[in-house]
Design a protein around this motif. Sequence first.
Motif, PDB file in Angstrom:
ATOM      1  N   TYR A  48       0.838  -1.206   0.000  1.00  0.00           N
ATOM      2  CA  TYR A  48       0.000   0.000   0.000  1.00  0.00           C
ATOM      3  C   TYR A  48       0.871   1.254   0.000  1.00  0.00           C
ATOM      4  CZ  TYR A  48      -4.007   2.948   1.064  1.00  0.00           C
ATOM      5  OH  TYR A  48      -4.982   3.908   1.003  1.00  0.00           O
ATOM      6  N   PHE A  49       1.946   1.221   0.775  1.00  0.00           N
ATOM      7  CA  PHE A  49       2.886   2.329   0.850  1.00  0.00           C
ATOM      8  C   PHE A  49       3.501   2.610  -0.520  1.00  0.00           C
ATOM      9  CE2 PHE A  49       7.554   2.995   1.204  1.00  0.00           C
ATOM     10  CZ  PHE A  49       7.574   4.293   1.674  1.00  0.00           C
ATOM     11  N   ALA A  50       3.954   1.556  -1.204  1.00  0.00           N
ATOM     12  CA  ALA A  50       4.624   1.735  -2.495  1.00  0.00           C
ATOM     13  C   ALA A  50       3.662   2.271  -3.558  1.00  0.00           C
ATOM     14  CB  ALA A  50       5.233   0.407  -2.952  1.00  0.00           C
ATOM     15  N   VAL A  51       2.463   1.692  -3.642  1.00  0.00           N
ATOM     16  CA  VAL A  51       1.514   2.147  -4.658  1.00  0.00           C
ATOM     17  C   VAL A  51       1.079   3.587  -4.372  1.00  0.00           C
ATOM     18  CG1 VAL A  51      -0.728   1.716  -5.733  1.00  0.00           C
ATOM     19  CG2 VAL A  51       0.737  -0.203  -5.125  1.00  0.00           C
ATOM     20  N   LEU A  52       0.893   3.909  -3.102  1.00  0.00           N
ATOM     21  CA  LEU A  52       0.534   5.297  -2.764  1.00  0.00           C
ATOM     22  C   LEU A  52       1.644   6.263  -3.152  1.00  0.00           C
ATOM     23  CD1 LEU A  52      -1.270   5.655   0.698  1.00  0.00           C
ATOM     24  CD2 LEU A  52      -2.061   6.367  -1.543  1.00  0.00           C
ATOM     25  N   CYS A  53       2.890   5.893  -2.869  1.00  0.00           N
ATOM     26  CA  CYS A  53       4.010   6.760  -3.257  1.00  0.00           C
ATOM     27  C   CYS A  53       3.980   7.013  -4.759  1.00  0.00           C
ATOM     28  CB  CYS A  53       5.345   6.104  -2.861  1.00  0.00           C
ATOM     29  SG  CYS A  53       5.766   6.241  -1.113  1.00  0.00           S
ATOM     30  N   GLY A  54       3.788   5.954  -5.525  1.00  0.00           N
ATOM     31  CA  GLY A  54       3.724   6.114  -6.972  1.00  0.00           C
ATOM     32  C   GLY A  54       2.548   6.950  -7.415  1.00  0.00           C
TER      33      GLY A  54
END
Length: 1314
Positions: free
Chosen positions: A1198-1204
């Motif tokens: 979730y963290f990675a997709v949100l960052c992107g």
Amino acid sequence: MAAPLTMWDGVLEITQMAQAKVGDPLLWALQISSNLSCSGISLPSPELANVLVSYICWDNNVPIMWKFLEKALVLKIVPPFLILALLSERVIPCRRSKPVAYRLYMELLRRHSFELKGQINGPNHEKVMKSIDGVLHLSEIFGLEASDPGIIVVEFLYATVWQLLDASLDDEGLLELTSDKKSMWPIKPQDMEIDGHEIFDEIRMAHNEKLHNLNTVMAVELIGRFLQDKKTSKILYLARHNLPTHWPRFIERLQLLGANSSALKSSKVLTSEDLLRLASDKCTVLTYEPKQNLLQNFHAVTGLMSPLVTSSAVLSDGGSSISSLWLPLDLALEDAMDGYQVNATSSIEIVTGLVKSLQAMNGTTWHDTFVGLWIAALRLVQRERDPIEGPVPRLDTRLCMLLSIIPLVVAELIEEEKSVDINELKNDSSKVPGSRRNDVVSSIKLLGDYHSLLSPPHSVLSLANQAAAKAMLLVSGISVGSAYLDCLSMNEMPVKCSGNMRHLIVEACIARNLLDTSAYFWPGYVNGHINHIPNAPPQMPGWSAFLKGAPLTPIMINAMVSTPASSLAELEKVFELAVKGSDDEKVSAATILCGASLLRGWNIQEHTAQFITRLLSPPMPADYSGDESHLISIALILNVLIVGIAPVDCVQVFSLHGLIPQLACSLMPICEVFGSCVPDVSWKLPTGDEISAHAVFSNAFAVLLKLWRFNHPPLEHGVGDVPTVGSQLTPEYLLLVRNSYLPSSGIVLNDQTKRRLSEVAASSSPHPVFLDSFPKLKCWYRQHQKCIASALSGLVEGTPVHQTVNLLLTMMFRKMNRGSQSVTTINSGSSSSSGPGNDDSSLRPNLPSWEILEAVPFAVDAALTACAHGRLYPRELATGLKNLADFLPACLATIVSYFSAEVSRGVWKPAFMNGTDWPSPAANLSNVEDKIKKILAATGVDIPSLAAGESSPAATLPLPLAAFASLTITYKIDKTSERFLNLAGPALESLAAGCPWPCMPIVASLWTQKAKRWFDFLVFSASRTVFLHSNDAVFQLLKSCFAATLSGASISSNGGVGALLGHGFGSHFCGGISPVAPGILYLRVYHSIRDIEFITEEIISLMMHSVTQVACTGLPKERNGLQCGQVSLAAAMTRVKLAASLGASLVCLSGGLGLVQLLFKETLPSWFISSYRSEQGEEDGGSLGGMVAMLRGYALAYFAVLCGAFAWGIGNSCLASKRRPKVLRAHMEFLASALDGKISLGCDSATWKSYVSGFVSLMVGCTPQWVLDLEPDVLIRLSKGLRQWNEEELALALLGSGGVNTMGTAAELISEMQ
């Protein structure tokens, strides 16, 4: 060629004999199979399919032949799909004259078209698929190459359903109601049907008609089955997703049939409602139903309810407030309030992208999204209702965000919905035209329930009351104009009008056509009615009178400066006056534009800022023939505008509206022109005062330098090969952004804000502008960069620059007297200059500003060197620097450049702040220390003890910093000095922050003695520097942010936002300075953190620690039942998601695109490779170890997709999205290689599995555009890895989102699924 003909003649001979004898179909089929095998013909045989269908149609259309054909299909000696394709071409057009054949065809369709396994990769599959394509002309119709068998299967089934659909519509007389009124398939006979072998009597005709009607029912039921079947519905989804140009016509037919079919009334298995439901996009999807309960909870709480990926578990959010969903929005809005940082990108664009990303990631409705947006903006205003005093944005900037930027964001989102293709609206019943507008109305209506957020700050209370009075008058049937309301006192109203922030929001939305006055009739919006028009005092001259043609008078000008314009028409008339009026009228118009209309004219604020920008860059008149620049003749109006926009809040208004690049482009030619003028060129103000070219230049230069961090090294904060947003704010970058808005740039401007910015840019110059267009400015900028980057050198004796240095030193120290010395000599390593020590004003250099600025670093270096060697007293140094800055205020910029460089070199001896040679901080230092400790109390950061006495060695500053601090405290805190203090203040803080502790507290102590009303601001600034000297302190601050956000009390009350951001900063709470919320501290600190790369690793570490704490506190150790376990897991997942959203927000704010790129390309791969299980085992503990490992994977996903999503957007509308494919491909290649076994991982396998499945799920469900950025090979490898984990549905959803290049593989996977 003869042998095959003889062989097929033999097949026909065997068939004719069996037909004549009405033989056993099984024996016939076995004999045919044996003969073909002996002849070397591989089965199933496409040639046999052609032979049999040609034989039956129509000379041998008898029951026994259909039985033979059925048996051939069962024994797989003919390819089923080819048989069905051949029959459809012959049978469907003749369905009315041959109803039995049509029924038999549909029976074969029912039995064999749903059996997909083996159809794609079976024997002779390439030859079979090529034959199907040739029969139905699929490649020609759908425009795809017939190279992939999987694609042919999709097209075949799509065509089969479409043929049945058109035939059914034609049979019921509905085909002519379609938009194209005909079918693209051969559903009608080419020639007149004549049957000479049968004589139809009335009984036979009645029988055929009955059979024809039954056939129509059966065809409609078959269509329904194709849409309902698990496999064929997925195949049809692939057709919808990858053949979008045909889908609207297909859906139109389905909906027409569902709404009007009489055959449906006769069906016992399908109703009209069923077919209409199946025709919606919500049903023609690839449904993803995770097998694991944990993944179900993950999708449920992340709102992954997309057409591609849905979860069967719909669980509560564990009692968490909905505010937690919008935490990133709160952080972004608060970050925009930082007065030390302007943005080249419009806040409208930033917030719009953020809202779209959060809406997709959270899976919320647009109503809930708009509610979250309004509440975040209201919290922004309430957070600092009475901001601290200092050179920082005040309440006006926050109100601008709520009442101007947010309505414009909402308008963009509504405009985006309008631009959706009308065919797409037809396809999805959930996409109702205007639904977002309706959601805006309902969201503002709901705001009335949030009473604590609606209390207006004192400065806008009268405006809120006036808005409430306006509504009450209209509800009471009384119509009045804006001029009447401006003059109306609330005491004149017979009913008390108590307005709040919602009244102001409604007025802002009505002004932008987002609402209408029906909002005034909402329950509770007004608190009564009145029966007569209240008496108002006589109308004062103001905007209304001006619009009616009244001449400008001093009283009217003052009224228009203090009251914002109420309409664009009023503003346009002022602009016209500023362009075409007399000189006095132009000055008055410029003064009016920079007044209340700029700061509080929220309904027309962007237009005010645009008009000011256009006035700052007027085109050269067509009849202008002078040698000097045309700007010289309008110096007065330019100066009024520049001084008017200099305050911090005004600059922030330009920043929020995205006008910083164009403002910089407008100021550069002004600086270039007036910086080249000698100071005796002057102009007379209406007040009688005169301004010189030096003054105009200095004012413009001071504003220009605020638009980028000019006193920082240009490559500071670079991350990877992409610099961060902060360091991109260079003159070159600002011009590039401005040029990108020009029509000639070729960039498609698909939203209203960019189009507006394009108009402003084109109005000043339709051509790109580069720094080379301003040679004097470029020369200074290169010298400035050189000064910061290396030691000062290059002064050659006897040159014009050397002579200017002599003149400056003479002017700076003209009053200096050393006993009998009549001549002052100052030496440095770079110059040796002297000058008479008298105060003759004629000694001021009569030189253009650019020539003076070139010499300033050398003059300051000489003065500082003299002070270091005792030849110049500190007080004399400060006086000399002040003389220089008073002579040309723009010199402050170069002084800052020089001191910044010298402080960083660390070669100067310290200055003892003892109160004798240098000012002493002793009077306030201990008080400052106490206040800093109180401010940082919530973070747990230890503060090194400060010096308490003036004799302490700690009370020292590096000599350049001491000199600059002494210079700044000589300024008065008034409006005249404000624009220069706004330039020097941040530079002083930056200088002090870069020096060892406790330099900044010492500087703050000195300044608090000078400006006591700035005490809170100065102490807060000093407290921020604690974190710039220690990464451990930054880690502690980040840890406090996570602890505050995830604390139980804060989540249950307001989703962590209250504890994270608190009430901002100010001494107006609790009777004095109170601890500052950690989020506020971090937002005011991160811009100055130099080692920004370590932030991501620390945030991931804190996230993993938070997950462990959440798992241990959010999940019961013993589950009494599945239901209990699920609810606890959902609550834990909500908090995990909150931690991830906080982490993603902090990463994106701290490092922008560069840090996100580094995250995907380096940080995450390194973490998975090196994060060994042994590091996690002990803290996880017991049976929760596996649960913690899985939760960590989901948190990282979730963290990675949100960052992107925050950095690149979820679609392709923003420029940053162009960077996405390269970075995303690299990361997905890493995932695929690890799944292939090519990379050895060190993390827990459960963490890895949950990360990959979670990342892919979110990408497919929330950011499907990302999937299209990836290479087909990577998608296929990822899907293969997912299938090894028994995640077939997720693998299919991934392939289904990959476009045409993966459609065939997706179809193959569907065919092989159980």
